[in-house]
Motif scaffolding. Structure first.
Motif, PDB file in Angstrom:
ATOM      1  N   GLY A  62       0.770  -0.668  -0.119  1.00 35.78           N
ATOM      2  CA  GLY A  62       0.217  -0.543   0.477  1.00 35.78           C
ATOM      3  C   GLY A  62       1.169   1.062   0.137  1.00 35.78           C
ATOM      4  N   ARG A  63       0.372   2.225  -0.277  1.00 32.74           N
ATOM      5  CA  ARG A  63       0.849   3.604   0.228  1.00 32.74           C
ATOM      6  C   ARG A  63       0.859   4.148   1.143  1.00 32.74           C
ATOM      7  N   ILE A  64       1.571   4.872   1.748  1.00 28.42           N
ATOM      8  CA  ILE A  64       1.358   5.736   3.013  1.00 28.42           C
ATOM      9  C   ILE A  64       1.616   7.398   2.947  1.00 28.42           C
ATOM     10  N   GLY A  65       0.744   7.887   3.883  1.00 29.82           N
ATOM     11  CA  GLY A  65       0.806   9.510   3.741  1.00 29.82           C
ATOM     12  C   GLY A  65       1.908  10.157   4.008  1.00 29.82           C
ATOM     13  N   ALA A  66       2.976  10.505   3.591  1.00 27.51           N
ATOM     14  CA  ALA A  66       4.020  11.655   4.439  1.00 27.51           C
ATOM     15  C   ALA A  66       2.663  13.177   3.710  1.00 27.51           C
ATOM     16  N   GLY A  67       1.825  13.523   4.279  1.00 26.75           N
ATOM     17  CA  GLY A  67       1.671  14.711   4.111  1.00 26.75           C
ATOM     18  C   GLY A  67       0.299  14.340   4.591  1.00 26.75           C
ATOM     19  N   GLY A  68      -0.571  15.450   3.327  1.00 25.46           N
ATOM     20  CA  GLY A  68      -1.823  15.274   3.599  1.00 25.46           C
ATOM     21  C   GLY A  68      -2.810  13.684   3.600  1.00 25.46           C
ATOM     22  N   ARG A 127      -2.687   5.526   6.391  1.00 22.53           N
ATOM     23  CA  ARG A 127      -1.877   5.447   7.147  1.00 22.53           C
ATOM     24  C   ARG A 127      -1.238   6.663   7.252  1.00 22.53           C
ATOM     25  N   TYR A 128       0.101   6.880   7.652  1.00 19.55           N
ATOM     26  CA  TYR A 128       1.496   7.960   7.845  1.00 19.55           C
ATOM     27  C   TYR A 128       2.637   7.369   7.770  1.00 19.55           C
ATOM     28  N   LEU A 129       3.232   8.352   7.739  1.00 22.80           N
ATOM     29  CA  LEU A 129       4.672   8.523   7.957  1.00 22.80           C
ATOM     30  C   LEU A 129       4.904   9.539   8.808  1.00 22.80           C
ATOM     31  N   LYS A 130       4.784  10.028  10.472  1.00 27.53           N
ATOM     32  CA  LYS A 130       5.151  10.539  10.987  1.00 27.53           C
ATOM     33  C   LYS A 130       6.705  11.048  12.145  1.00 27.53           C
ATOM     34  N   ARG A 131       6.471  11.439  13.221  1.00 26.22           N
ATOM     35  CA  ARG A 131       7.373  10.704  14.301  1.00 26.22           C
ATOM     36  C   ARG A 131       5.801  11.093  15.730  1.00 26.22           C
ATOM     37  N   VAL A 132       6.377  10.002  16.229  1.00 28.41           N
ATOM     38  CA  VAL A 132       5.338   9.589  17.558  1.00 28.41           C
ATOM     39  C   VAL A 132       5.363  10.471  18.390  1.00 28.41           C
ATOM     40  N   ILE A 133       4.653  11.199  19.130  1.00 28.96           N
ATOM     41  CA  ILE A 133       4.996  11.638  20.264  1.00 28.96           C
ATOM     42  C   ILE A 133       3.161  12.357  21.356  1.00 28.96           C
ATOM     43  N   GLU A 134       3.866  11.462  22.243  1.00 28.44           N
ATOM     44  CA  GLU A 134       2.535  11.593  23.518  1.00 28.44           C
ATOM     45  C   GLU A 134       1.839  12.676  23.179  1.00 28.44           C
ATOM     46  N   ILE A 146      -4.897  10.314   2.150  1.00 26.79           N
ATOM     47  CA  ILE A 146      -4.665   9.405   0.954  1.00 26.79           C
ATOM     48  C   ILE A 146      -5.267   8.980   1.139  1.00 26.79           C
ATOM     49  N   ASP A 147      -5.998   8.402   0.141  1.00 22.64           N
ATOM     50  CA  ASP A 147      -6.928   7.481  -0.423  1.00 22.64           C
ATOM     51  C   ASP A 147      -6.739   6.113   0.339  1.00 22.64           C
ATOM     52  N   THR A 148      -7.181   5.407   1.003  1.00 26.09           N
ATOM     53  CA  THR A 148      -6.281   4.200   1.395  1.00 26.09           C
ATOM     54  C   THR A 148      -7.472   3.415   1.108  1.00 26.09           C
ATOM     55  N   SER A 149      -8.578   3.205   0.660  1.00 20.41           N
ATOM     56  CA  SER A 149     -10.158   2.858   0.616  1.00 20.41           C
ATOM     57  C   SER A 149     -10.205   1.766  -0.169  1.00 20.41           C
ATOM     58  N   THR A 150      -9.119   1.616  -1.593  1.00 22.05           N
ATOM     59  CA  THR A 150      -9.266   0.625  -2.628  1.00 22.05           C
ATOM     60  C   THR A 150      -7.750   0.130  -2.174  1.00 22.05           C
ATOM     61  N   GLU A 151      -6.915  -0.118  -1.456  1.00 21.06           N
ATOM     62  CA  GLU A 151      -5.917  -0.546  -0.542  1.00 21.06           C
ATOM     63  C   GLU A 151      -5.768  -1.443  -0.128  1.00 21.06           C
ATOM     64  N   PHE A 188      10.189   8.355  17.531  1.00 20.62           N
ATOM     65  CA  PHE A 188      11.060   8.427  16.861  1.00 20.62           C
ATOM     66  C   PHE A 188       9.717   8.367  15.397  1.00 20.62           C
ATOM     67  N   GLU A 189      10.893   8.659  14.007  1.00 23.43           N
ATOM     68  CA  GLU A 189       9.438   8.436  12.902  1.00 23.43           C
ATOM     69  C   GLU A 189       8.966   6.783  12.498  1.00 23.43           C
ATOM     70  N   ALA A 190       7.519   7.259  13.026  1.00 24.84           N
ATOM     71  CA  ALA A 190       7.670   5.139  12.619  1.00 24.84           C
ATOM     72  C   ALA A 190       5.976   5.403  11.270  1.00 24.84           C
ATOM     73  N   ALA A 191       6.027   4.662  10.725  1.00 22.05           N
ATOM     74  CA  ALA A 191       4.532   4.168  10.175  1.00 22.05           C
ATOM     75  C   ALA A 191       2.876   3.904  11.035  1.00 22.05           C
ATOM     76  N   VAL A 192       2.456   4.466  11.158  1.00 20.25           N
ATOM     77  CA  VAL A 192       1.014   4.766  12.132  1.00 20.25           C
ATOM     78  C   VAL A 192      -0.649   4.222  11.070  1.00 20.25           C
ATOM     79  N   ALA A 193      -0.713   3.772  11.671  1.00 17.33           N
ATOM     80  CA  ALA A 193      -2.185   3.205  11.036  1.00 17.33           C
ATOM     81  C   ALA A 193      -3.476   4.270  12.131  1.00 17.33           C
ATOM     82  N   THR A 194      -4.006   4.932  11.971  1.00 16.55           N
ATOM     83  CA  THR A 194      -5.123   5.249  12.958  1.00 16.55           C
ATOM     84  C   THR A 194      -6.305   4.958  12.837  1.00 16.55           C
ATOM     85  N   GLU A 195      -6.837   5.645  13.731  1.00 18.18           N
ATOM     86  CA  GLU A 195      -8.128   4.984  13.673  1.00 18.18           C
ATOM     87  C   GLU A 195      -9.504   4.681  12.812  1.00 18.18           C
TER      88      GLU A 195
END
Length: 171
Positions: free
Chosen positions: A28-34, A108-115, A36-41, A97-104
């Motif tokens: 799949g694809r992961i957003g590094a920014g805005g 999906r995003y590539l972001k730095r994760v902070i509490e 992205i449509d992941t509904s077809t993946e 750290f930077e990580a691949a994350v999936a949200t509720e």
């Protein structure tokens, strides 16, 4: 040496001293920014978008995501591929750290994760975009490695079989 050069395969692999790394599915694809449509993946290893040839051997549960967007530039470029763990990581080990994350909401995003401000919520930061505040994360994985867009070698099934036939014939 001629066969190695022609096929683009290391001599050590051709003579059996070293194993060729297993291909990795880009699921799949992961957003590094805005967003992205992941509904077809479907995030389906059995039916990937395409398969890449990694530069070295990776863990058995490795999978790849193609980066879309530029908010993590200059660290990552649009089209780079990150290799992550299908099973994910403990989010506490990822904080800071930077990580691949999936949200509720399934994005999906590539972001730095902070509490975040409350337990179970996290802030997701980029280099060049506003932070996403108090987000519920459903999956997170450390970035095992990055394959730059210019180095991504897509593998088609027929191409792999052709290479294998050429190697066998040359031996």
């Amino acid at each position: 040496m001629k066969i190695s050069h022609r096929l683009g395969v290391a001599v050590a692999i051709l003579i059996g001293e070293e194993e060729e790394p297993d291909p990795v599915p880009v699921v799949g694809r992961i957003g590094a920014g805005g967003s992205i449509d992941t509904s077809t993946e479907q995030f389906d290893v059995a039916n990937p978008l395409y398969v890449i040839e990694p530069p070295f051997a990776l863990p058995a549960d490795a999978l790849a995501l193609e980066i879309h967007g530029e908010s993590m530039w200059p660290r990552y470029d649009h089209g780079d591929v990150i290799i992550v763990s299908m099973h994910g990581s403990d989010i506490k080990s990822i904080i800071g750290f930077e990580a691949a994350v999936a949200t509720e909401d399934g994005k999906r995003y590539l972001k730095r994760v902070i509490e975040g401000s409350r337990r179970g919520l996290f802030n997701l930061e980029s280099h060049n975009a506003p932070a996403m505040r108090d987000v519920k994360v459903t999956w997170v994985s450390e970035v095992i490695t990055v394959v730059r867009a210019s180095q991504v070698k897509r593998i088609k099934d027929h191409a792999r079989r052709s290479i294998q036939r050429q190697v066998r014939a040359a031996l």
